[in-house]
Design a protein around this motif. Sequence first.
Motif, PDB file in Angstrom:
ATOM      1  N   GLU A 102       0.832  -1.220   0.000  1.00 42.43           N
ATOM      2  CA  GLU A 102       0.000   0.000   0.000  1.00 42.43           C
ATOM      3  C   GLU A 102       0.859   1.259   0.000  1.00 42.43           C
ATOM      4  N   TRP A 103       1.990   1.224  -0.661  1.00 41.62           N
ATOM      5  CA  TRP A 103       2.933   2.347  -0.662  1.00 41.62           C
ATOM      6  C   TRP A 103       2.305   3.642  -1.151  1.00 41.62           C
ATOM      7  N   ARG A 104       1.313   3.559  -2.013  1.00 39.12           N
ATOM      8  CA  ARG A 104       0.685   4.779  -2.552  1.00 39.12           C
ATOM      9  C   ARG A 104      -0.072   5.557  -1.477  1.00 39.12           C
ATOM     10  N   THR A 105      -0.711   4.842  -0.541  1.00 38.83           N
ATOM     11  CA  THR A 105      -1.593   5.491   0.432  1.00 38.83           C
ATOM     12  C   THR A 105      -1.085   5.464   1.861  1.00 38.83           C
ATOM     13  N   SER A 106      -0.143   4.604   2.168  1.00 37.29           N
ATOM     14  CA  SER A 106       0.332   4.517   3.545  1.00 37.29           C
ATOM     15  C   SER A 106       1.106   5.784   3.930  1.00 37.29           C
ATOM     16  N   PRO A 107       0.803   6.356   5.088  1.00 37.34           N
ATOM     17  CA  PRO A 107       1.483   7.581   5.510  1.00 37.34           C
ATOM     18  C   PRO A 107       2.895   7.359   6.049  1.00 37.34           C
ATOM     19  N   ILE A 108       3.343   6.116   6.131  1.00 38.19           N
ATOM     20  CA  ILE A 108       4.645   5.864   6.767  1.00 38.19           C
ATOM     21  C   ILE A 108       5.835   6.058   5.830  1.00 38.19           C
ATOM     22  N   TYR A 109       5.586   6.283   4.536  1.00 43.61           N
ATOM     23  CA  TYR A 109       6.689   6.416   3.585  1.00 43.61           C
ATOM     24  C   TYR A 109       6.943   7.866   3.216  1.00 43.61           C
ATOM     25  N   SER A 110       8.220   8.196   3.078  1.00 44.67           N
ATOM     26  CA  SER A 110       8.603   9.522   2.569  1.00 44.67           C
ATOM     27  C   SER A 110       8.387   9.547   1.054  1.00 44.67           C
ATOM     28  N   ASP A 111       8.494  10.715   0.462  1.00 43.62           N
ATOM     29  CA  ASP A 111       8.350  10.831  -0.992  1.00 43.62           C
ATOM     30  C   ASP A 111       9.414  10.007  -1.722  1.00 43.62           C
ATOM     31  N   ARG A 112      10.647  10.052  -1.244  1.00 47.37           N
ATOM     32  CA  ARG A 112      11.719   9.273  -1.885  1.00 47.37           C
ATOM     33  C   ARG A 112      11.479   7.768  -1.720  1.00 47.37           C
ATOM     34  N   GLU A 113      11.021   7.350  -0.552  1.00 44.23           N
ATOM     35  CA  GLU A 113      10.717   5.929  -0.343  1.00 44.23           C
ATOM     36  C   GLU A 113       9.615   5.482  -1.299  1.00 44.23           C
ATOM     37  N   ARG A 114       8.580   6.312  -1.453  1.00 40.99           N
ATOM     38  CA  ARG A 114       7.488   5.995  -2.389  1.00 40.99           C
ATOM     39  C   ARG A 114       8.017   5.864  -3.821  1.00 40.99           C
ATOM     40  N   LEU A 115       8.870   6.787  -4.223  1.00 41.85           N
ATOM     41  CA  LEU A 115       9.432   6.723  -5.578  1.00 41.85           C
ATOM     42  C   LEU A 115      10.284   5.466  -5.765  1.00 41.85           C
ATOM     43  N   ALA A 116      11.052   5.096  -4.755  1.00 41.54           N
ATOM     44  CA  ALA A 116      11.878   3.884  -4.855  1.00 41.54           C
ATOM     45  C   ALA A 116      10.992   2.645  -4.967  1.00 41.54           C
ATOM     46  N   ILE A 117       9.940   2.603  -4.181  1.00 44.49           N
ATOM     47  CA  ILE A 117       9.019   1.454  -4.228  1.00 44.49           C
ATOM     48  C   ILE A 117       8.277   1.431  -5.560  1.00 44.49           C
ATOM     49  N   GLU A 118       7.823   2.586  -6.006  1.00 40.85           N
ATOM     50  CA  GLU A 118       7.143   2.644  -7.304  1.00 40.85           C
ATOM     51  C   GLU A 118       8.075   2.185  -8.418  1.00 40.85           C
ATOM     52  N   PHE A 119       9.312   2.648  -8.381  1.00 40.17           N
ATOM     53  CA  PHE A 119      10.282   2.231  -9.385  1.00 40.17           C
ATOM     54  C   PHE A 119      10.414   0.710  -9.389  1.00 40.17           C
ATOM     55  N   ALA A 120      10.588   0.119  -8.207  1.00 41.11           N
ATOM     56  CA  ALA A 120      10.749  -1.335  -8.109  1.00 41.11           C
ATOM     57  C   ALA A 120       9.521  -2.062  -8.643  1.00 41.11           C
ATOM     58  N   GLU A 121       8.353  -1.594  -8.270  1.00 41.55           N
ATOM     59  CA  GLU A 121       7.116  -2.229  -8.714  1.00 41.55           C
ATOM     60  C   GLU A 121       6.996  -2.175 -10.238  1.00 41.55           C
ATOM     61  N   ARG A 122       7.212  -1.026 -10.775  1.00 35.85           N
ATOM     62  CA  ARG A 122       7.049  -0.858 -12.225  1.00 35.85           C
ATOM     63  C   ARG A 122       8.169  -1.543 -13.002  1.00 35.85           C
TER      64      ARG A 122
END
Length: 186
Positions: A102-122
Amino acid sequence: MRIDVPAAQAHDPYGYATENLAPEIMKAGGAFSFAVYRHSKLSLREFEGARARTAEINGCTICQQFRAARDLGGMFSGTGTRGTVVDNGPAPDEAFYAAVTEWRTSPIYSDRERLAIEFAERFGIEPKSLASDEEFWAKARAAFTDAEIADLANSVAAWVGLGRVAHVLGFDEVCLPFTAQAEAAE
């Protein structure tokens, strides 16, 4: 398992395959993995977010249970974790790993963490779309240096490739030595 492994080596099929089936290739893969953990400059949370999401996509059970801060010492037997990605900031807690889907909606991730997770997913699911998504790349280039992007891309490449090998060949059906050591320490 999808390959024949002698009963005496059944506890470590990856080690058996490395020594007996494709040694040059598998040792190179191991060196690639070692380099990722030893030399990444990403924060530990960025690194682990991308790694954990890749593990979910790959389906590798060992990779999903792995926690760099807890388990990396077993991978670097005898050397500990100094001089590894574990030095790059605080370790994520279990809530971090539990929410990675739930990286898109979870409040526990920073913007950079979200981008890293999105990159990995995609990278793992839709690499063609990722490669041509100018909006994503504008955000990534604003948040990460070119060196960090190269670091992230190569780290994810190692996890996608090697994690899928482990899962597809059934190596993740047994505990590798570092996983067993970590569980014994708990």
